[in-house]
Structures are given as C-alpha cells and as structure tokens.
Design an enzyme around this catalytic site. Structure first.
Site, PDB file in Angstrom:
ATOM      1  N   ASP B  51     -16.040 -50.824-122.953  1.00 21.29           N
ATOM      2  CA  ASP B  51     -17.300 -50.627-122.219  1.00 21.29           C
ATOM      3  C   ASP B  51     -18.290 -49.712-122.953  1.00 21.29           C
ATOM      4  O   ASP B  51     -17.890 -48.728-123.573  1.00 21.29           O
ATOM      5  CB  ASP B  51     -17.008 -49.990-120.856  1.00 21.29           C
ATOM      6  CG  ASP B  51     -16.181 -50.894-119.950  1.00 21.29           C
ATOM      7  OD1 ASP B  51     -15.451 -51.741-120.474  1.00 21.29           O
ATOM      8  OD2 ASP B  51     -16.268 -50.728-118.715  1.00 21.29           O
ATOM      9  N   HIS B  53     -21.835 -49.280-121.315  1.00 18.56           N
ATOM     10  CA  HIS B  53     -22.562 -48.755-120.154  1.00 18.56           C
ATOM     11  C   HIS B  53     -23.844 -47.987-120.480  1.00 18.56           C
ATOM     12  O   HIS B  53     -24.052 -46.867-120.012  1.00 18.56           O
ATOM     13  CB  HIS B  53     -21.638 -47.905-119.278  1.00 18.56           C
ATOM     14  CG  HIS B  53     -20.732 -48.741-118.429  1.00 18.56           C
ATOM     15  ND1 HIS B  53     -21.208 -49.683-117.560  1.00 18.56           N
ATOM     16  CD2 HIS B  53     -19.383 -48.795-118.353  1.00 18.56           C
ATOM     17  CE1 HIS B  53     -20.177 -50.283-116.966  1.00 18.56           C
ATOM     18  NE2 HIS B  53     -19.069 -49.775-117.432  1.00 18.56           N
ATOM     19  N   ASP B  79     -19.540 -55.175-120.399  1.00 18.92           N
ATOM     20  CA  ASP B  79     -20.062 -53.965-119.766  1.00 18.92           C
ATOM     21  C   ASP B  79     -20.961 -53.162-120.717  1.00 18.92           C
ATOM     22  O   ASP B  79     -20.730 -51.981-120.994  1.00 18.92           O
ATOM     23  CB  ASP B  79     -18.943 -53.083-119.192  1.00 18.92           C
ATOM     24  CG  ASP B  79     -18.454 -53.614-117.853  1.00 18.92           C
ATOM     25  OD1 ASP B  79     -18.785 -54.770-117.515  1.00 18.92           O
ATOM     26  OD2 ASP B  79     -17.755 -52.873-117.129  1.00 18.92           O
ATOM     27  N   ASP B  82     -25.617 -50.902-117.194  1.00 20.66           N
ATOM     28  CA  ASP B  82     -25.369 -50.141-115.949  1.00 20.66           C
ATOM     29  C   ASP B  82     -24.870 -48.724-116.221  1.00 20.66           C
ATOM     30  O   ASP B  82     -24.214 -48.471-117.221  1.00 20.66           O
ATOM     31  CB  ASP B  82     -24.367 -50.849-115.020  1.00 20.66           C
ATOM     32  CG  ASP B  82     -25.001 -51.983-114.236  1.00 20.66           C
ATOM     33  OD1 ASP B  82     -26.237 -52.023-114.162  1.00 20.66           O
ATOM     34  OD2 ASP B  82     -24.246 -52.816-113.707  1.00 20.66           O
ATOM     35  N   ARG B  83     -25.180 -47.871-115.253  1.00 21.56           N
ATOM     36  CA  ARG B  83     -24.737 -46.474-115.222  1.00 21.56           C
ATOM     37  C   ARG B  83     -25.500 -45.558-116.180  1.00 21.56           C
ATOM     38  O   ARG B  83     -26.042 -44.564-115.757  1.00 21.56           O
ATOM     39  CB  ARG B  83     -23.235 -46.347-115.504  1.00 21.56           C
ATOM     40  CG  ARG B  83     -22.387 -47.195-114.570  1.00 21.56           C
ATOM     41  CD  ARG B  83     -21.056 -46.526-114.361  1.00 21.56           C
ATOM     42  NE  ARG B  83     -20.133 -47.311-113.587  1.00 21.56           N
ATOM     43  CZ  ARG B  83     -19.991 -47.211-112.272  1.00 21.56           C
ATOM     44  NH1 ARG B  83     -20.716 -46.347-111.598  1.00 21.56           N
ATOM     45  NH2 ARG B  83     -19.139 -47.965-111.625  1.00 21.56           N
ATOM     46  N   ASN B 111     -17.712 -57.508-116.046  1.00 16.18           N
ATOM     47  CA  ASN B 111     -18.090 -57.690-114.642  1.00 16.18           C
ATOM     48  C   ASN B 111     -19.489 -57.141-114.354  1.00 16.18           C
ATOM     49  O   ASN B 111     -20.114 -57.511-113.370  1.00 16.18           O
ATOM     50  CB  ASN B 111     -17.062 -57.051-113.697  1.00 16.18           C
ATOM     51  CG  ASN B 111     -16.905 -55.569-113.910  1.00 16.18           C
ATOM     52  OD1 ASN B 111     -16.851 -55.097-115.042  1.00 16.18           O
ATOM     53  ND2 ASN B 111     -16.854 -54.806-112.841  1.00 16.18           N
ATOM     54  N   HIS B 112     -19.985 -56.256-115.223  1.00 10.53           N
ATOM     55  CA  HIS B 112     -21.344 -55.740-115.015  1.00 10.53           C
ATOM     56  C   HIS B 112     -22.430 -56.668-115.549  1.00 10.53           C
ATOM     57  O   HIS B 112     -23.612 -56.438-115.285  1.00 10.53           O
ATOM     58  CB  HIS B 112     -21.487 -54.351-115.635  1.00 10.53           C
ATOM     59  CG  HIS B 112     -20.935 -53.274-114.747  1.00 10.53           C
ATOM     60  ND1 HIS B 112     -21.710 -52.536-113.895  1.00 10.53           N
ATOM     61  CD2 HIS B 112     -19.661 -52.852-114.559  1.00 10.53           C
ATOM     62  CE1 HIS B 112     -20.939 -51.682-113.228  1.00 10.53           C
ATOM     63  NE2 HIS B 112     -19.692 -51.861-113.611  1.00 10.53           N
ATOM     64  N   HIS B 161     -12.406 -58.910-120.745  1.00 14.39           N
ATOM     65  CA  HIS B 161     -12.883 -57.661-120.151  1.00 14.39           C
ATOM     66  C   HIS B 161     -11.893 -57.053-119.150  1.00 14.39           C
ATOM     67  O   HIS B 161     -11.550 -55.878-119.239  1.00 14.39           O
ATOM     68  CB  HIS B 161     -14.231 -57.855-119.456  1.00 14.39           C
ATOM     69  CG  HIS B 161     -14.742 -56.587-118.849  1.00 14.39           C
ATOM     70  ND1 HIS B 161     -15.219 -55.544-119.621  1.00 14.39           N
ATOM     71  CD2 HIS B 161     -14.799 -56.148-117.571  1.00 14.39           C
ATOM     72  CE1 HIS B 161     -15.558 -54.539-118.828  1.00 14.39           C
ATOM     73  NE2 HIS B 161     -15.310 -54.878-117.572  1.00 14.39           N
ATOM     74  N   ARG B 208     -10.621 -52.780-105.907  1.00 14.65           N
ATOM     75  CA  ARG B 208     -12.020 -53.014-106.257  1.00 14.65           C
ATOM     76  C   ARG B 208     -12.689 -54.055-105.361  1.00 14.65           C
ATOM     77  O   ARG B 208     -13.908 -54.200-105.389  1.00 14.65           O
ATOM     78  CB  ARG B 208     -12.128 -53.516-107.690  1.00 14.65           C
ATOM     79  CG  ARG B 208     -11.733 -52.508-108.757  1.00 14.65           C
ATOM     80  CD  ARG B 208     -11.874 -53.209-110.092  1.00 14.65           C
ATOM     81  NE  ARG B 208     -11.398 -52.459-111.226  1.00 14.65           N
ATOM     82  CZ  ARG B 208     -12.165 -51.753-112.064  1.00 14.65           C
ATOM     83  NH1 ARG B 208     -13.450 -51.674-111.839  1.00 14.65           N
ATOM     84  NH2 ARG B 208     -11.659 -51.143-113.104  1.00 14.65           N
ATOM     85  N   HIS B 235     -12.645 -52.236-119.179  1.00 18.04           N
ATOM     86  CA  HIS B 235     -12.800 -52.236-117.713  1.00 18.04           C
ATOM     87  C   HIS B 235     -12.339 -50.973-116.996  1.00 18.04           C
ATOM     88  O   HIS B 235     -12.734 -50.722-115.869  1.00 18.04           O
ATOM     89  CB  HIS B 235     -12.053 -53.452-117.151  1.00 18.04           C
ATOM     90  CG  HIS B 235     -12.406 -53.850-115.750  1.00 18.04           C
ATOM     91  ND1 HIS B 235     -13.688 -53.806-115.255  1.00 18.04           N
ATOM     92  CD2 HIS B 235     -11.644 -54.323-114.720  1.00 18.04           C
ATOM     93  CE1 HIS B 235     -13.670 -54.241-113.996  1.00 18.04           C
ATOM     94  NE2 HIS B 235     -12.444 -54.534-113.650  1.00 18.04           N
TER      95      HIS B 235
END
Lengths: 362, 303
Positions: B51, B53, B79, B82-83, B111-112, B161, B208, B235
C-alpha cells in the site's frame, strides 16, 4: 486504520436496537429504530423534526458558549452534577478494564469488555437517575449514551458516536431534565468531560478512526468540539486564528479553549507535519476571524457529518427524536409529545442571559 | 517527444496536472491496461510493493531505496490512493511511469481503487479540493476499473492485494473474471482485494464487512493445486514492514511508512532476483524538513 465496507456497518448498534424493539413490542410503545436505509433517505432526515431539534441544539449551545472559555467558573445545577457524576463513573470503569497485552491489529479487544460493562451498568443507573413515568424516554436516552463511546466490534470511534452523545444531551433538554440555565455547563463541563473520556478510550484501547477521510478530514475522531470551541474563541483577547497551529500557543491555551485542546490532542497522536496530516485545519488557520470559522464549521458539519449516509444510517429515531417531517418551523424541544412551554428552548436560549444566577466571573 | 514526457517531469515534483492533461494521461493508461490480463505475467528480477495511500514523499523514498524505473521493475499491489494528503500526486506519478514504461511497472487493483471507498476515505475529497469538481476523480475511477487483479511472477509467486476467495480454487477462475467494473459487494473479485490471512484453518467472516479471513489449510491447498511457491499480498499494516505467515508460504508487504501520520511504522518492499532469492528492503518516512509546505487554501465553507 483498517478499511471497512460502509454498507454493512450495522453490527454494533443493531444489537441494542433489537433489544430495545423487543422491549417496545412488549409495552406497545412507539417504535425506536433506524430510519435512514439508503442515500435517498438523507433528504427525509434533513426535513425531519429530529434534524431540526438537533441543529437547534447545536446552534443554541454554540451561542451559549460564545466568548465563554473553559476556565470561566460556572455554578453547576444538581442535574449537571448528576450527569457529571455519571461521566466520572464511566471514566472509572475504563480504569477497571485493562487493555489486553497481546498486540491487536484491529484495536484492543478489551474495549468490548468495557462496552459490555457500560451497556449493563448505564441502563440501571439511568433508570434510577432519570425519574420519568414514560420508560421509553429512558430507554432511548440510554441507547444514545451507550453508543457514544465507540463500536465494540470494530473497536473504532468517530463523529457518529459523538453525534450520539450530543443527541443524548439534546434529549435531556427535550424532556426538560436540563434547563436553559444549564447550557454553558452542558458544553464547558459535560461535553468537555466527555471529550476527556473518549480521548482516554482512543489511546487506551487503540481505537481506530471510524470512517475518517484521512488527511481530508477535519479530524480523525471529533467535529463538534471544533464548533463549540471556535465559539469560545470569538472575540477572545488571546489569539488570532493563524496562531492555533503554533505548538507554543497550543500549550499555553489548551486548557482554556476547547479548540486548542483538540489541536493539542492531534499534536500528541499524529506524527509528521501538521499541514499534511491535518490539512483542513491548516487551511482554516488562514481564515480571518473566529466568527467566520465558527459559521463555516457549522455549515461544514451539516454537509460532512449530518448529510452523510454512512453516519446517519446507524441513528435510531423514536419518541424523543421523531423522524416525521417537520411541518412548521418548530424548533428544538417543542415536540408535541412533551409538555413544555410553547416557547422553544432555542428561542429561550437566544435571549440574553439576564439572570446569570449560575455564573460567577472569575 | 510525446506529451507525457512533460507530465512525467511535473509528476516527479509532487505536482498535479491540469485537468485536461490528467484526463489524457488516464486515457493513455486505460488503453494500456485493457490489454493486460487478470493475472498479469511478470518475470524476475522484480520488486513487489504494498500500500502507498497517497504518501507521495514516501513513494519517492521507496524509489530511492528500490531503484528508479526502468532500472528496477515493479509490481504495486494496489491502494495507491486515500488517507494521505497526496493521493492525486502519487497516482499521477505512478500513471506517468506506466505510460512511459508499461512493461517495467505493473499496477494492481486494491480495495481502495473503487468509487465507493474513495468517497469515504479521502481521494474524492482531495480531487474536489484540488480541482473543484469531480471530473478527474471520475476519470481516475475508469483507470481503476481496468487495473489488473493480480500478477504472477515466474509462474510461481502470486501477487494480489487482499488474498483468497472461497469461490476461487484455480488461477483459471481468476482469468475469467469480468474485471472492468466497480469492485462488487461480494464474490470472487471482491474477496481477492478484501480478504486477510488469519491463524485459523479454513474460512471465517471478516470484521471488515467484505472479503474473508482465510487460514493455513486453505492457503496450502490453493498453492498446491496451482503449483505456487509464494503468495504476496498487502492490505494490512505490518509495523515491521513485512510479515511471513503459514510456514513462509505467504507474505504481507506494507509500503506506507508512518501510516496515517500516526502509526510510526517502518515500510518495506520485496526484491526478487529469482523466486527463491528475495530480500526485503526496509525504509522510513521522509523527515518533516524535506517536505514542502503547501499554501493555505480557501475552503468554500469559510469564504
């Protein structure tokens, strides 16, 4: 900081709702349940009496603490003292539940133990402390306060839990337990104590931010203390907005102003540069006046918290907060089911505090 | 000189492109990705990353440690966004690399990389803040839809992922997934980007709310059936940067140091000279004084 699929986030609260619905079915009371089932229901929520009451409460409290810092001495009513005692008890229960030693990836599972304790004990305590003929009010208030401290399955905390606590407080006004004269203490004493407790929970059980927009959130966990905290700072003699990102200023004023207390907590838990991890606040520090910040934060709260399906889908509505459409502009605490004077509390709070019997200047 | 040469230089400086240029870049990358397989074959030597991010400065630190493209080949296991504060810049950087050296860098879907998740975890807000509209976000989501699901290094190391799915027992079942879509709520595609390994035997429900927790027995069976040596996945935050499980048959690789600006963790990437010859490279977050302070932007709520 684990990602969850938003549409299936119903576990924690669902249990309480099921429990409560059971009670109501037996007694034949008004249903207490979640009403926002999909994105399109948000509009109905925004037109509801519940929404009107809630926003009325937020703005009324906002007005009451305008230019009132935390260190201003307030004389507390017996009711405020009672709920402060309950919050202090909750704090003691945290001490009772040691975090588990094992390293937990998803937050410390001991939080679930704390949560079960909370659920069990609060129910009895509120039944004894809130003496009303109508048990449904107590049941609903209990549900709101129990959900104020985080989710036991996901071990996370966010603005949805904060919303639940504010609904609890607002509910206390709606059923006339708290009075207009309690409004300053509601923010500066009760809400302020609540913040200490949820921060302790976040740290002790490594709770994750619930549904945080990362660097694009105002904050990982809270919103309301920034609103009421910025109200405290309106016309303050100490600092302009551009200084709230300065560590020295934060240390100097973190106990006096709720807003600075929030910044202090961010600086404790975040590593890295402020403008990157808290970019929204960084931008807000460029706004000219606290008044503008305060107004902007209320607008932002409506859109970014109250307007979000992932948050509102968990909120139950019933007798205190009614989901039916708000026909006339009845505001805060004028629900037809409750016997209060025809003047709304919001209206009352708008009046200048002529009596001030509860407030002594330091 | 193709126009993306210029974009490549801009992206390296932690800047984002004008709206129309980014749209063109997205289109170029979409045209490349559509040719890739659901299980994209890759050869060693290659370096596998977890990831990112939106941590642009740390992504550059990753390249400084692992080597620049095209000197090093990369698989990024999703990923990207995001964040973090620089999702747009990080994604732009990766897309310009893909446009310039499509065979040197393989980008997988996390998944993001989804419409639903980016609206909750920051990337959507970031695009709205930086462009003032959602056009770029929409274009990026089209790229996300075309990202490959997994990679297979030298036919023996499976990179994905999240992890495994109860609906998938052979790699061929992955090859027939219709991937050009938003990640579904359930089923094989969803599980591959959402699942996590756990110290259990078989399957358990995931906390989750999507995907599954899968155990050692399941992993063993899957690997035997598909003649795999190792599963690489991302992940999940690993404080030490990487973590082997199930008798070293599976490794989690995490490439976002000081995740969410609060975890203080180290990050890692895994360098494969061959399937059996691999070494983790650890790296830390870039120090504060090497990050540029952006201007304070006027947020509409406060005007």
């Amino acid at each position: 900081m684990i990602t969850y699929r938003t549409s299936r986030r119903t576990k924690g609260f669902g249990n309480i709702v099921v429990l409560i619905l059971h009670v109501f079915t037996v007694k034949g009371g008004m249903e207490f349940k979640t009403r926002v089932k999909n994105e399109s229901d948000i509009e109905e929520w925004e037109k509801s009496e519940a929404y009107d009451d809630y926003i009325g409460f937020i703005t009324a409290m906002n007005k009451s603490v305008t230019a009132i810092p935390l260190n201003k001495t307030l004389i507390l009513s017996d009711e405020i003292k009672k709920f402060l005692r309950i919050l202090n008890m909750i704090d003691d229960w945290i001490t009772e539940v040691e975090p588990l030693k094992e390293s937990c990836r998803f937050g410390n599972k001991a939080f679930s133990t704390f949560y079960n304790l909370l659920k069990m004990r609060l129910s009895d305590i509120l039944s004894n402390e809130i003496l009303l003929d109508d048990q449904q009010y107590v049941t609903e208030l209990t549900a709101y306060i129990v959900d104020s401290f985080g989710n036991p399955t996901r071990i996370d905390y966010g603005t949805g839990h904060e919303l639940s606590f504010c609904m609890f407080l607002c509910g206390l006004y709606k059923i006339n337990i708290l009075k207009q004269s309690d409004s300053k203490a509601t923010v500066n004493v009760l809400f302020s104590r609540y913040l200490e407790i949820v921060r302790r929970l976040q740290l002790r059980y490594q709770m994750e931010p619930a549904g945080s927009h990362g660097a694009w959130s105002l904050d990982d966990y809270q919103f309301v203390p920034f609103i009421w905290g910025s109200a405290q700072l309106i016309e303050n003699p100490d600092l302009n907005p551009n200084l709230f990102v300065d560590e020295k200023v934060v240390q100097l004023f973190k106990s006096k102003y709720m807003f600075l207390g929030c910044i202090d907590f961010i600086m404790q838990v975040k590593k890295g540069v402020f403008h990157e991890h808290s970019n929204q606040l960084w931008n807000i520090s460029g706004v000219q006046s606290w008044n503008k910040i305060n107004e902007g934060l209320i607008k932002m709260y409506k859109k970014e918290v109250l307007g979000k399906f992932p948050i509102i889908q968990h909120v139950p509505f019933g007798k205190i907060f009614q989901f039916k459409q708000c026909d006339k502009k009845k505001t805060f605490a004028t629900s037809s089911t409750i016997k209060v004077s025809s003047q709304s509390l919001l209206e009352k709070l708008k009046k200048p505090d002529t009596l001030e019997p509860n407030i002594i200047n330091k | 000189m193709p126009e993306w040469e210029n974009w490549f230089e801009i992206a390296k400086q932690c800047k984002y492109l004008p709206e129309n240029d980014l749209k063109k870049l997205c289109q170029i990358v979409c045209d490349l990705l559509i040719e890739e397989a659901n299980i994209q074959p890759v050869s060693t030597p290659v370096t596998v990353c977890g990831d990112i991010h939106g941590q642009f400065y740390d992504l550059e630190e990753l390249f400084r440690n692992g080597g620049q493209v095209p000197d090093t080949n990369y698989v990024f296991m999703g990923d990207f966004v995001d964040r973090g504060y620089y999702s747009l810049e990080s994604l732009t950087r990766l897309l310009t690399l893909k446009a310039k050296w499509p065979h040197r860098i393989t980008l997988l879907r996390g998944n993001h990389e989804s419409r639903q998740i980016t609206q909750v975890y920051g990337f959507y807000d970031e695009c709205m803040n930086k462009y003032g509209n959602a056009n770029v976000w929409k274009e990026c989501c089209k790229v996300f839809d075309l990202l490959s699901i997994s990679a297979l290094i030298d036919e023996e190391v499976f990179c994905v992922h999240g992890g495994l799915s109860p609906d998938i027992s052979t790699l061929d079942q992955i090859r027939v997934i219709e991937r050009n879509q938003e990640i579904p709520y359930k089923g094989a595609f969803c599980d591959l980007v959402w699942s996590d390994p756990e110290d259990i035997d078989k399957w358990t429900i995931s906390p989750r709310g999507a995907g599954w927790l899968f155990g050692s027995k399941i992993t063993e069976e899957f690997m035997e059936k598909n003649q795999l040596e190792l599963i690489c996945r991302a992940h999940q935050l690993v404080n030490e940067g990487y973590k082997y499980m199930f008798n070293d048959k599976l490794v989690t690789i995490w490439s976002a140091p000081n995740y969410c600006y609060r975890c203080g963790n180290v990050a890692s990437i895994m360098e494969f000279s061959s399937v059996h010859n691999r070494k983790p490279i650890l790296f830390n977050a870039v120090p504060d004084d090497q990050r540029v302070i952006p201007d304070k932007a006027a947020t509409p709520y406060f005007l």
